[in-house]
Scaffold this active site. Structure first.
Site, PDB file in Angstrom:
ATOM      1  N   ILE A   1       0.848  -1.196   0.000  1.00 50.03           N
ATOM      2  CA  ILE A   1       0.000   0.000   0.000  1.00 50.03           C
ATOM      3  C   ILE A   1       0.881   1.242   0.000  1.00 50.03           C
ATOM      4  O   ILE A   1       1.792   1.355   0.833  1.00 50.03           O
ATOM      5  CB  ILE A   1      -0.888   0.033   1.268  1.00 50.03           C
ATOM      6  CG1 ILE A   1      -1.671  -1.276   1.406  1.00 50.03           C
ATOM      7  CG2 ILE A   1      -1.835   1.219   1.243  1.00 50.03           C
ATOM      8  CD1 ILE A   1      -2.287  -1.476   2.788  1.00 50.03           C
ATOM      9  N   CYS A   2       0.605   2.144  -0.930  1.00 54.32           N
ATOM     10  CA  CYS A   2       1.332   3.417  -0.934  1.00 54.32           C
ATOM     11  C   CYS A   2       0.542   4.401  -0.077  1.00 54.32           C
ATOM     12  O   CYS A   2      -0.405   5.021  -0.537  1.00 54.32           O
ATOM     13  CB  CYS A   2       1.467   3.938  -2.367  1.00 54.32           C
ATOM     14  SG  CYS A   2       2.250   5.553  -2.454  1.00 54.32           S
ATOM     15  N   LEU A   3       0.897   4.460   1.186  1.00 54.35           N
ATOM     16  CA  LEU A   3       0.175   5.313   2.130  1.00 54.35           C
ATOM     17  C   LEU A   3       1.202   5.954   3.056  1.00 54.35           C
ATOM     18  O   LEU A   3       1.941   5.254   3.748  1.00 54.35           O
ATOM     19  CB  LEU A   3      -0.826   4.450   2.919  1.00 54.35           C
ATOM     20  CG  LEU A   3      -1.672   5.152   3.978  1.00 54.35           C
ATOM     21  CD1 LEU A   3      -2.601   6.174   3.346  1.00 54.35           C
ATOM     22  CD2 LEU A   3      -2.500   4.144   4.765  1.00 54.35           C
TER      23      LEU A   3
ATOM     24  N   CYS B   1      -2.868  10.000  -0.899  1.00 55.08           N
ATOM     25  CA  CYS B   1      -1.973   8.869  -0.700  1.00 55.08           C
ATOM     26  C   CYS B   1      -1.309   8.923   0.665  1.00 55.08           C
ATOM     27  O   CYS B   1      -1.008   9.962   1.161  1.00 55.08           O
ATOM     28  CB  CYS B   1      -0.918   8.890  -1.782  1.00 55.08           C
ATOM     29  SG  CYS B   1       0.193   7.497  -1.708  1.00 55.08           S
TER      30      CYS B   1
END
Lengths: 182, 105
Positions: free
Chosen positions: A121-123, A182
């Site tokens: 996950i790009c968070l 994001c």
């Protein structure tokens, strides 16, 4: 492998750029949790039990505190409604000073432009923007909010490429976060 | 009837004067209890606040800052302890315990 920077070519408000470093399994970085980490994980669990989140069913039945699974349902009125996803939390020795490793477990991975098909996950709050004031509940809330605000089911533009080089631990990837969502 | 006092036992009760906030933003433990590194609460690990007003156990915020971080975990402002000039406390960035004393016979 040289670090790479790649820009998402979708012309949105920002770009999702990341650099990869050689792969290292999460196990190598994980050792026994400190007392501080154990106590804090227990409090996080109490918090999410007292204040349950809609669409979220944590499974704390594992013998170890180091890792557990959270079953998510696509949030109501979102494009993922009624879909089911599996999220795994993996805590490092110095939680909450270190961010937890959080990823979806294939094949229960939502098709989302910030979620790679291997579950990474790009968070920002799972990387550079992590703060010990965050916890299990706030991470799940952020992920549910990512799903709620998504308008189109699509994988990240560089998904295929990332699958060739992705380290097993998403924290080994250096993400750059330029997108407000994001 | 005559009562003879043979012994007086003084009992003191103290608490951190921290208003509505009752737990540390890092360990989530209550300020009334010790931080995870300590066995007993007390002045060895006082409650510490930054200029932003956010409160933590001294040991908890020290661990965060010793990791090379420079910001408040809550608001991400640069972590600075308040000056003595602002009159909040004699001890920079730390709250002194407030004492309540009662006497028992």
């Amino acid at each position: 492998m040289h670090p790479k920077r790649r820009t998402r070519p979708d012309g949105q408000s920002g770009a999702d750029v990341r650099k990869s470093t050689p792969s290292q399994s999460p196990e190598k970085r994980v050792s026994a949790l400190t007392v501080q980490a154990r106590q804090r994980i227990m409090r996080d669990i109490q918090d999410i039990r007292k204040n349950p989140l809609q669409s979220c069913l944590p499974d704390f039945s594992a013998d170890s505190l180091e890792q557990f699974t959270v079953y998510l349902e696509g949030p109501k009125d979102s494009i993922y409604e009624e879909e089911k996803f599996t999220l795994r939390f993996h805590f490092l020795e110095c939680y909450p000073l270190d961010a937890p490793i959080v990823q979806f477990i294939p094949p229960m991975v939502p098709k989302h432009e910030h979620i790679y098909s291997n579950g990474h996950i790009c968070l920002s709050i799972l990387g550079d923007e992590w703060s010990p004031a965050l916890g299990i509940r706030s991470v799940v809330m952020s992920i549910l909010s990512m799903l709620s605000s998504s308008k189109e089911k699509k994988t990240p533009p560089d998904d295929d490429e990332y699958m060739l080089e992705a380290p097993s631990n998403p924290q080994e990837t250096q993400w750059d976060y330029h997108d407000a969502e994001c | 009837m005559k009562i003879k006092v043979t012994r007086i036992v003084g009992v003191a009760n103290w608490y951190w004067d921290v208003g509505d906030v009752d737990s540390c933003g890092i360990c989530s433990g209550q300020f009334e209890r010790a931080c995870p590194q300590c066995t007993l609460p007390g002045t060895g690990c006082p409650i510490t606040w930054g200029e932003c007003g956010h409160l933590f156990h001294a040991h908890c915020i020290e661990r965060w800052l010793s990791d090379g971080k420079t910001t408040c975990p809550f608001c991400r402002q640069d972590w600075k302890v308040p000056n003595e000039d602002n009159g909040k406390s004699d001890t920079v960035g730390m709250i002194s315990p407030t004492e309540e004393k009662t006497l028992q016979t």
